[in-house]
Scaffold this motif. Structure first.
Motif, short mmCIF file in Angstrom:
data_model
loop_
_atom_site.label_atom_id
_atom_site.label_comp_id
_atom_site.label_asym_id
_atom_site.label_seq_id
_atom_site.Cartn_x
_atom_site.Cartn_y
_atom_site.Cartn_z
N LEU A 45 0.95 -1.18 -0.18
CA LEU A 45 0.11 -0.03 -0.06
C LEU A 45 0.78 1.22 -0.01
O LEU A 45 0.67 2.30 -0.77
N GLU A 46 1.85 1.48 0.75
CA GLU A 46 2.78 2.31 0.90
C GLU A 46 3.49 2.77 -0.35
O GLU A 46 3.39 3.79 -1.04
N ARG A 47 4.14 1.52 -1.07
CA ARG A 47 4.62 1.76 -2.45
C ARG A 47 3.54 2.30 -3.45
O ARG A 47 3.90 2.94 -4.31
N GLY A 48 2.34 1.74 -3.33
CA GLY A 48 1.37 2.16 -4.31
C GLY A 48 1.03 3.49 -4.06
O GLY A 48 0.95 4.57 -5.00
N GLU A 49 0.91 4.08 -2.87
CA GLU A 49 0.45 5.37 -2.59
C GLU A 49 1.51 6.17 -3.04
O GLU A 49 1.49 7.53 -3.46
N ARG A 50 2.90 5.83 -2.86
CA ARG A 50 4.11 6.56 -3.35
C ARG A 50 4.12 6.80 -5.05
O ARG A 50 4.04 8.02 -5.33
N ALA A 51 3.80 5.71 -5.73
CA ALA A 51 3.57 5.98 -7.25
C ALA A 51 2.22 6.89 -7.34
O ALA A 51 2.51 7.61 -8.40
N MET B 246 2.29 10.20 -9.71
CA MET B 246 1.44 10.63 -10.72
C MET B 246 0.49 11.76 -10.58
O MET B 246 0.32 12.46 -11.70
N ARG B 247 0.12 12.00 -9.34
CA ARG B 247 -0.77 13.18 -9.06
C ARG B 247 -0.04 14.49 -9.45
O ARG B 247 -0.55 15.32 -10.04
N GLU B 248 1.21 14.28 -9.40
CA GLU B 248 2.03 15.62 -9.39
C GLU B 248 2.37 15.73 -10.95
O GLU B 248 2.31 16.95 -11.39
N TRP B 249 2.49 14.57 -11.70
CA TRP B 249 2.63 14.63 -13.02
C TRP B 249 1.27 15.36 -13.80
O TRP B 249 1.17 15.84 -15.16
N ASN C 283 -2.08 13.87 -20.64
CA ASN C 283 -0.94 12.64 -20.59
C ASN C 283 -1.23 11.78 -19.43
O ASN C 283 -1.16 10.56 -19.55
N PHE C 284 -1.67 12.35 -18.35
CA PHE C 284 -1.50 11.58 -17.17
C PHE C 284 -2.71 11.48 -16.45
O PHE C 284 -3.02 10.60 -15.79
N LYS C 285 -3.99 11.98 -16.81
CA LYS C 285 -5.35 12.02 -16.09
C LYS C 285 -5.78 10.47 -15.78
O LYS C 285 -6.01 9.94 -15.02
N ASN C 286 -5.65 9.72 -17.22
CA ASN C 286 -6.45 8.43 -17.24
C ASN C 286 -5.29 7.40 -16.47
O ASN C 286 -5.99 6.58 -16.01
N LYS C 287 -4.18 7.55 -16.55
CA LYS C 287 -3.10 7.01 -15.58
C LYS C 287 -3.43 7.14 -14.31
O LYS C 287 -3.46 6.15 -13.41
N PHE C 288 -3.58 8.39 -13.84
CA PHE C 288 -3.94 8.67 -12.09
C PHE C 288 -5.15 7.98 -11.98
O PHE C 288 -5.31 7.51 -10.86
#
Length: 169
Positions: free
Chosen positions: A44-50, A54-57, A64-69
């Motif tokens: 969970l911690e690693r997923g939250e870090r990723a 992505m939130r920053e990007w 480019n990033f909304k769908n991924k986020f």
């Protein structure tokens, strides 16, 4: 594998490269998946870090990033049992991927949404998302992935299809 990824990529803080985007996306998705399977908070911690990266990007390029986020956010909400938020995020991810012409990511979002709805017992919605995933993968040129999902769909929904054909006769 996630331990090796963390040791070789995340811990070294490599410079931003195109491939890094997908490393972060898949790292988040994989860690949320394993969190759901094992309950291990390290995932969970690693997923939250990723997800945070992505939130920053997204702030810099929604296109480019909304769908991924949104897809990562959906998987986060799934493992934290926030079902309504997860459902909204899956739909947002699909919509953004479609709008921005990321057909392969639209396919992946449909597939993950299908699995989510299947776990909830929403079989009709799940079936629809599986079918849309297959269509997207075929359009993208990935027939092997499409066949894998078709096999899963046929196996999972065989009785539903049989019962539906019996009641319509």
């Amino acid at each position: 594998c996630t331990n090796m990824y963390f040791e070789h990529f995340e811990a070294r803080k490599l410079e931003m490269m195109y491939i890094c985007i997908y490393n972060v996306l898949y790292d988040g998705l994989i860690n949320f998946y394993f969190m759901g399977r094992t309950g291990n908070l390290r995932y969970l911690e690693r997923g939250e870090r990723a997800l945070s990266r992505m939130r920053e990007w997204v702030r810099h390029s929604d296109w480019n990033f909304k769908n991924k986020f949104e897809l990562m956010q959906a998987e986060f909400y799934k493992v934290t049992n926030e079902v309504n938020k997860a459902a909204i995020c899956y739909e947002e991810s699909i919509s953004a991927a479609k709008e921005h012409k990321f057909i392969h990511e639209e396919a992946m979002a449909h597939e993950l949404a299908a699995r989510f709805y299947l776990e909830l017992g929403s079989r009709q919605r799940s079936y629809s998302h599986f079918n849309q995933s297959v269509a997207c993968y075929r359009k993208w040129g990935a027939p092997v992935i499409a066949r894998r999902i078709e096999a899963t769909t046929e196996q999972e929904f065989r009785m539903d299809i049989i019962m539906s054909s019996l009641t319509s006769e």
